[in-house]
Motif scaffolding. Structure first.
Motif, PDB file in Angstrom:
ATOM      1  N   PRO A   7       0.816  -1.214   0.000  1.00 46.30           N
ATOM      2  CA  PRO A   7       0.000   0.000   0.000  1.00 46.30           C
ATOM      3  C   PRO A   7       0.848   1.261   0.000  1.00 46.30           C
ATOM      4  O   PRO A   7       1.937   1.301   0.551  1.00 46.30           O
ATOM      5  N   ASP A  11      -1.699   2.652   6.707  1.00 46.85           N
ATOM      6  CA  ASP A  11      -2.812   2.674   7.660  1.00 46.85           C
ATOM      7  C   ASP A  11      -4.151   2.843   6.966  1.00 46.85           C
ATOM      8  O   ASP A  11      -5.098   2.127   7.249  1.00 46.85           O
ATOM      9  N   GLU A  12      -4.238   3.794   6.052  1.00 49.90           N
ATOM     10  CA  GLU A  12      -5.501   4.055   5.363  1.00 49.90           C
ATOM     11  C   GLU A  12      -5.881   2.868   4.487  1.00 49.90           C
ATOM     12  O   GLU A  12      -7.018   2.415   4.496  1.00 49.90           O
ATOM     13  N   THR A  13      -4.935   2.340   3.738  1.00 47.50           N
ATOM     14  CA  THR A  13      -5.223   1.229   2.845  1.00 47.50           C
ATOM     15  C   THR A  13      -5.588  -0.026   3.623  1.00 47.50           C
ATOM     16  O   THR A  13      -6.505  -0.747   3.245  1.00 47.50           O
ATOM     17  N   SER A  15      -6.960  -0.153   6.596  1.00 46.17           N
ATOM     18  CA  SER A  15      -8.296   0.086   7.135  1.00 46.17           C
ATOM     19  C   SER A  15      -9.361  -0.105   6.044  1.00 46.17           C
ATOM     20  O   SER A  15     -10.404  -0.715   6.286  1.00 46.17           O
ATOM     21  N   GLN A  16      -9.074   0.391   4.855  1.00 48.21           N
ATOM     22  CA  GLN A  16     -10.019   0.236   3.741  1.00 48.21           C
ATOM     23  C   GLN A  16     -10.168  -1.238   3.361  1.00 48.21           C
ATOM     24  O   GLN A  16     -11.277  -1.707   3.101  1.00 48.21           O
ATOM     25  N   ARG A  17      -9.038  -1.960   3.319  1.00 44.21           N
ATOM     26  CA  ARG A  17      -9.085  -3.381   2.964  1.00 44.21           C
ATOM     27  C   ARG A  17      -9.908  -4.151   3.991  1.00 44.21           C
ATOM     28  O   ARG A  17     -10.720  -5.008   3.652  1.00 44.21           O
ATOM     29  N   ARG A  18      -9.704  -3.832   5.268  1.00 48.22           N
ATOM     30  CA  ARG A  18     -10.455  -4.523   6.319  1.00 48.22           C
ATOM     31  C   ARG A  18     -11.949  -4.239   6.216  1.00 48.22           C
ATOM     32  O   ARG A  18     -12.776  -5.140   6.375  1.00 48.22           O
ATOM     33  N   ALA A  19     -12.301  -2.986   5.928  1.00 47.76           N
ATOM     34  CA  ALA A  19     -13.716  -2.632   5.775  1.00 47.76           C
ATOM     35  C   ALA A  19     -14.322  -3.334   4.556  1.00 47.76           C
ATOM     36  O   ALA A  19     -15.460  -3.820   4.606  1.00 47.76           O
ATOM     37  N   THR A  20     -13.562  -3.402   3.471  1.00 42.90           N
ATOM     38  CA  THR A  20     -14.041  -4.086   2.269  1.00 42.90           C
ATOM     39  C   THR A  20     -14.229  -5.573   2.547  1.00 42.90           C
ATOM     40  O   THR A  20     -15.233  -6.168   2.149  1.00 42.90           O
ATOM     41  N   ASP A  48      -7.817  -9.895   9.082  1.00 37.11           N
ATOM     42  CA  ASP A  48      -8.413  -8.586   8.798  1.00 37.11           C
ATOM     43  C   ASP A  48      -9.829  -8.490   9.362  1.00 37.11           C
ATOM     44  O   ASP A  48     -10.216  -7.456   9.927  1.00 37.11           O
ATOM     45  N   HIS A  52     -10.805  -5.866  12.121  1.00 36.02           N
ATOM     46  CA  HIS A  52     -11.846  -4.874  11.815  1.00 36.02           C
ATOM     47  C   HIS A  52     -12.944  -4.917  12.870  1.00 36.02           C
ATOM     48  O   HIS A  52     -13.388  -3.877  13.364  1.00 36.02           O
TER      49      HIS A  52
END
Length: 165
Positions: A7, A11-13, A15-20, A48, A52
């Protein structure tokens, strides 16, 4: 072999991957399918999802923002911490106006809550569901005279309905 993306902003990526991954799991995707879509292994997807869910559970224990910043969520869906941030801490869950139920939240409680939240429930709903399931077992044991009323039944097993996906 699964490829792993590097990534640009970890951190942002992450977090996004975990949410996805959580959204895909709620939609019924398997760990392997999620991993293939995100370019990670199924074991990474499993971690993840747990991370999450734990983050969601931790957010539920944070005190609400002051009223002038954002409106408070409805009382029935809010769990607020009333102790310091060291674990274990005592949380209160509003039940109805003027009444709260204290809950001791240690690492094990938060990890268990994260598992139930991973299935798509809010933290407050997860706690309510867990209490309902256990109360149903107790009532059944007492109604069948398997245990005297008021005596905690010993639960030695469970039965799951087949997944109907």
């Amino acid at each position: 072999m699964t490829t792993h993306a590097t990534p640009a902003t970890p951190d942002e990526t992450l977090s996004q991957r975990r949410a996805t991954a959580a959204a895909m799991k709620r939609d019924g995707s398997s760990l392997r399918a999620i991993g293939a879509a995100l370019g990670v292994s199924k074991d990474t997807v499993k971690r993840d999802l747990l991370d999450h869910a734990a983050a969601v559970a931790r957010q539920a224990t944070e005190p609400p923002a002051p009223a002038h910043e954002t409106p408070a969520p409805p009382v029935a869906s809010r769990i607020t911490a009333v102790a310091d941030t060291a674990l274990p801490q005592t949380l209160t869950m509003p039940t109805h106006p003027g009444h709260t139920v204290p809950i001791v939240a240690d690492e094990e409680f938060l990890a268990d809550l994260a598992v139930i939240v991973a299935a798509g429930r809010t933290p407050a709903d997860a706690i309510g569901h867990a209490v309902h399931v256990l109360a149903t077992i107790y009532r059944g044991a007492w109604a069948a005279d398997a245990y005297p009323d008021g005596v905690e039944p010993e639960i030695t097993g469970h039965q799951l309905a087949p997944y109907q996906g």
